[in-house]
Design a protein around this motif. Structure first.
Motif, PDB file in Angstrom:
ATOM      1  N   GLY A   1       3.249   4.009   8.766  1.00 35.28           N
ATOM      2  CA  GLY A   1       3.245   5.331   8.152  1.00 35.28           C
ATOM      3  C   GLY A   1       1.908   5.804   7.619  1.00 35.28           C
ATOM      4  N   PHE A   2       0.814   5.199   8.093  1.00 30.60           N
ATOM      5  CA  PHE A   2      -0.516   5.538   7.594  1.00 30.60           C
ATOM      6  C   PHE A   2      -1.413   6.069   8.710  1.00 30.60           C
ATOM      7  N   ASP A   3      -2.516   6.684   8.301  1.00 28.08           N
ATOM      8  CA  ASP A   3      -3.639   6.949   9.189  1.00 28.08           C
ATOM      9  C   ASP A   3      -4.692   5.867   8.971  1.00 28.08           C
ATOM     10  N   TRP A   4      -5.396   5.511  10.044  1.00 29.21           N
ATOM     11  CA  TRP A   4      -6.548   4.609   9.920  1.00 29.21           C
ATOM     12  C   TRP A   4      -7.735   5.497   9.582  1.00 29.21           C
ATOM     13  N   THR A   5      -8.037   5.618   8.298  1.00 29.38           N
ATOM     14  CA  THR A   5      -9.014   6.608   7.843  1.00 29.38           C
ATOM     15  C   THR A   5     -10.452   6.146   7.997  1.00 29.38           C
ATOM     16  N   VAL A   6     -10.700   4.847   7.808  1.00 33.66           N
ATOM     17  CA  VAL A   6     -12.073   4.319   7.884  1.00 33.66           C
ATOM     18  C   VAL A   6     -12.031   2.924   8.484  1.00 33.66           C
ATOM     19  N   CYS A   7     -12.964   2.659   9.385  1.00 30.76           N
ATOM     20  CA  CYS A   7     -13.208   1.285   9.840  1.00 30.76           C
ATOM     21  C   CYS A   7     -14.281   0.687   8.944  1.00 30.76           C
TER      22      CYS A   7
ATOM     23  N   ALA B   1       0.825  -1.201   0.000  1.00 27.94           N
ATOM     24  CA  ALA B   1       0.000   0.000   0.000  1.00 27.94           C
ATOM     25  C   ALA B   1       0.861   1.253   0.000  1.00 27.94           C
ATOM     26  N   ARG B   2       1.974   1.213   0.717  1.00 29.46           N
ATOM     27  CA  ARG B   2       2.893   2.346   0.741  1.00 29.46           C
ATOM     28  C   ARG B   2       3.460   2.592  -0.649  1.00 29.46           C
ATOM     29  N   GLN B   3       3.853   1.526  -1.351  1.00 25.51           N
ATOM     30  CA  GLN B   3       4.396   1.702  -2.697  1.00 25.51           C
ATOM     31  C   GLN B   3       3.327   2.215  -3.664  1.00 25.51           C
TER      32      GLN B   3
END
Length: 398
Positions: A56-62, A19-21
């Motif tokens: 390195g991410f935010d948890w934007t949606v459950c 996902a980072r890439q």
């Protein structure tokens, strides 16, 4: 918009590093290993959130808190399960997750009949074939009264499909329809789905809609207190399956849902592909009408046949004008920035994607391979960049 990526947890063959890439900023996930209706513990939620932050991410949606069928029926132990759902919602919100996507589809969640349908370019796509579905419903499952629910034309097409099935292809079709797809909350055998369908056999559209509204009256205040927002996912597909009611399928449905509990915490997941499979749904118009309640967007597209069949298409090449839809969402983001709305950016994810190149030979969750979604995200990112540039240029000239 917040470019996000669905991740099914540590067992997902497509990793957070992938996902980072792909260039995503946010992660859409849930505690997918805990799906029996019990409340998620704050400790488990915090552990998942830390894994996401560490990458390195935010948890934007459950997406999503599993919902026991008794809540939709409002029978049996529904009180116990709705209380458990509220505890999970509160814990997710207090952990800082700003949006919770959920659905209210009875018995079967998102449904397809073919997970590897060839595309014109050589990839593989998800497809819902109406004749195949009816063949299963009428001639394999033999649901009571099912033959009377379909036209003579579709029954004839279904009989032809059924006559061409051997034991292996029948079993594959059955697994595809009822054994559970990624993110779904129930998996069935032929016997257990018959039993569950019988439980819902006396519930009407009005009954299910009323149960959804009662559910919202209980959970929306919890979301408000916890600092998160609910975003109902449209039915997929947005028409009846197995004779069951579907109540999140049309603009009229959405007006009833949003109007019943008038709160910013009672919102919508704009799933372009789901809504697009009804010929009477104008998705860009829906995006504009419900813009202030859209807290999450699934950006995918479909091509449709006259009999109700559909196939996942290229993200920018399907029934819905994706550019017009994204333009409506960007306009809403601009309005939110001007008014100081806490969700000034709308989280989106490239939903589904074709199996492409060497992903064809890998084991992946259906619809959630890496390369197909990466391709979709890149195309959507280009649309967003182009529209943003055009708006900025027009504003500068003005």
């Amino acid at each position: 918009m917040i470019e996000s990526w669905r991740w099914f947890g540590p067992s997902d063959p497509v990793t957070l590093a992938d996902a980072r890439q792909a260039g995503a900023r946010g992660i859409v996930t849930a505690l997918h290993e805990q799906y029996d209706g019990r409340a998620w513990s704050p400790a488990d939620i915090a552990e998942r959130a830390e894994t996401i932050r560490h990458a390195g991410f935010d948890w934007t949606v459950c997406e999503s808190i599993p919902m026991h069928s008794s809540i939709k029926l409002r029978t049996g132990e529904w009180r116990k399960y709705i209380d458990q759902w509220k505890l999970s919602l509160d814990a997710v919100g207090r952990a800082g997750v700003p949006v919770v996507c959920y659905n209210f589809m009875p018995v079967v969640d998102w449904t397809r009949t073919d997970l590897r349908h060839p595309t014109r370019t050589g990839g593989l796509a998800l497809r819902f074939d109406m004749a195949s579905f009816v063949a299963y419903d009428v001639f394999v499952l033999e649901r009571d009264g099912s033959a009377e629910a379909y036209s003579p034309e579709i029954l004839a097409a279904a009989r032809k499909v059924f006559d061409g099935l051997d034991d292996d292809s029948t079993a594959r079709l059955e697994r595809t329809i009822i054994a559970g797809l990624p993110g779904g909350e129930d998996s069935y055998t032929r016997e257990t789905i018959r039993a569950r369908l019988a439980e819902f056999s006396q519930i009407s559209d009005d009954d299910l809609r009323g149960n959804l509204i009662e559910f919202l009256r209980e959970v929306v205040p919890v979301a408000e207190e916890a600092g998160t927002r609910l975003a109902v996912h449209p039915d997929d597909p947005p028409f009846s399956l197995f004779g069951l009611p579907r109540v999140v399928s049309t603009p009229a449905d959405l007006r009833a849902i949003m109007g019943a509990v008038d709160s910013d915490a009672n919102g919508l997941t704009l799933c372009v592909g789901s809504l697009s499979t009804r010929p009477d749904n104008d998705v860009p118009a829906i995006a504009r009408e419900f813009a202030d309640r859209i807290h999450f967007a699934h950006l995918r597209n479909v091509t449709c046949d006259a009999d109700g069949s559909f196939m996942e298409s290229e993200h920018l090449d399907g029934r819905t004008d994706m550019v017009d839809t994204i333009a409506a969402l960007l306009h809403e983001e601009e309005r939110r920035c001007e008014t100081g709305h806490v969700l000034s950016e709308i989280a989106m994810r490239p939903d589904h994607g074709h199996l492409l190149i060497d992903d064809i030979h890998k084991t992946v969750n259906p619809g959630y391979s890496c390369i197909g979604r990466l391709k979709g995200l890149a195309e959507l990112r280009g649309v967003i960049a182009g529209l943003t540039y055009t708006r900025a240029t027009k504003a500068a000239v003005a």
